[in-house]
Design a protein around this motif. Sequence first.
Motif, short mmCIF file in Angstrom:
data_model
loop_
_atom_site.label_atom_id
_atom_site.label_comp_id
_atom_site.label_asym_id
_atom_site.label_seq_id
_atom_site.Cartn_x
_atom_site.Cartn_y
_atom_site.Cartn_z
N ASP A 182 4.38 -1.82 1.82
CA ASP A 182 4.51 -0.86 0.73
C ASP A 182 4.92 0.54 1.19
OD1 ASP A 182 3.41 -3.10 -0.44
OD2 ASP A 182 1.77 -2.06 -1.43
N ALA B 266 -0.32 -11.47 -1.21
CA ALA B 266 0.96 -12.10 -1.58
C ALA B 266 1.26 -12.04 -3.06
CB ALA B 266 0.94 -13.55 -1.12
N ASP B 267 2.57 -11.98 -3.37
CA ASP B 267 3.06 -12.21 -4.72
C ASP B 267 3.50 -13.67 -4.87
OD1 ASP B 267 2.74 -9.51 -5.46
OD2 ASP B 267 4.69 -9.00 -4.60
N LYS B 268 4.08 -14.24 -3.80
CA LYS B 268 4.55 -15.62 -3.81
C LYS B 268 4.25 -16.25 -2.46
CE LYS B 268 8.65 -14.99 -6.68
NZ LYS B 268 10.11 -14.96 -6.70
N ARG C 75 5.67 -10.38 -0.43
CA ARG C 75 5.00 -9.28 -1.14
C ARG C 75 6.10 -8.31 -1.54
NH1 ARG C 75 0.11 -6.58 -1.83
NH2 ARG C 75 0.33 -4.32 -2.03
N GLN C 76 6.34 -8.17 -2.82
CA GLN C 76 7.42 -7.33 -3.33
C GLN C 76 8.74 -7.71 -2.66
OE1 GLN C 76 6.21 -3.13 -3.46
NE2 GLN C 76 4.11 -3.77 -3.81
#
Length: 196
Positions: free
Chosen positions: A66, A95-97, A127-128
Amino acid sequence: MPTSEQLVIGLVSISDRASTGVYQDQGIPALEEWLSSALTSPWRAETRLIADDQPSIEATLIELADRSKCHLILTTGGTGPAARDVTPEATLAVADKEMPGFGEEMRRISLNFVPTAILSRQVAVIRQQTLIINLPGQPKSIKETLEGVREADGTVKHVGIFAAVPYCIDLIGGPYAETDAAVIKAFRPKSAIRAK
């Protein structure tokens, strides 16, 4: 993205003993050496040597993704079955995915060498706009999983996971990274390959 944009890679070595100076970290130097031989496009590393505890790992991954805006984060260590091995849990928590193919393939590559590869719990996530991959802890295993398995004459018997990394970075909005095909040939569909 312009082809000249620099790839920013977070290198995180996760070890209680190395982070307190009991022994010298080997993970980050092994990663830097391999990436220097494999990547032909501009890149720089953000390195972190941290203890094997989940809050530290999560905070480091979040900071690198980030705030430091790493396109790729490679971790080493903390992926076994022992109580202190919490790298996969920390990685999944931020995690996002999930990208399960990376972990599956790393275990399959390592099984060419040791039957205990099935005890490793490496995961990969997004992540992003950052791809995060947990690698094994040993320098030899790091190279094998990234680069693949070769026959005695040098021909590739089993392609390493890094072949898929540049295209994954393309798909999540990162810079176009190129590799030295003699080390690892980056794979992209024909429609995604840019003229030199």
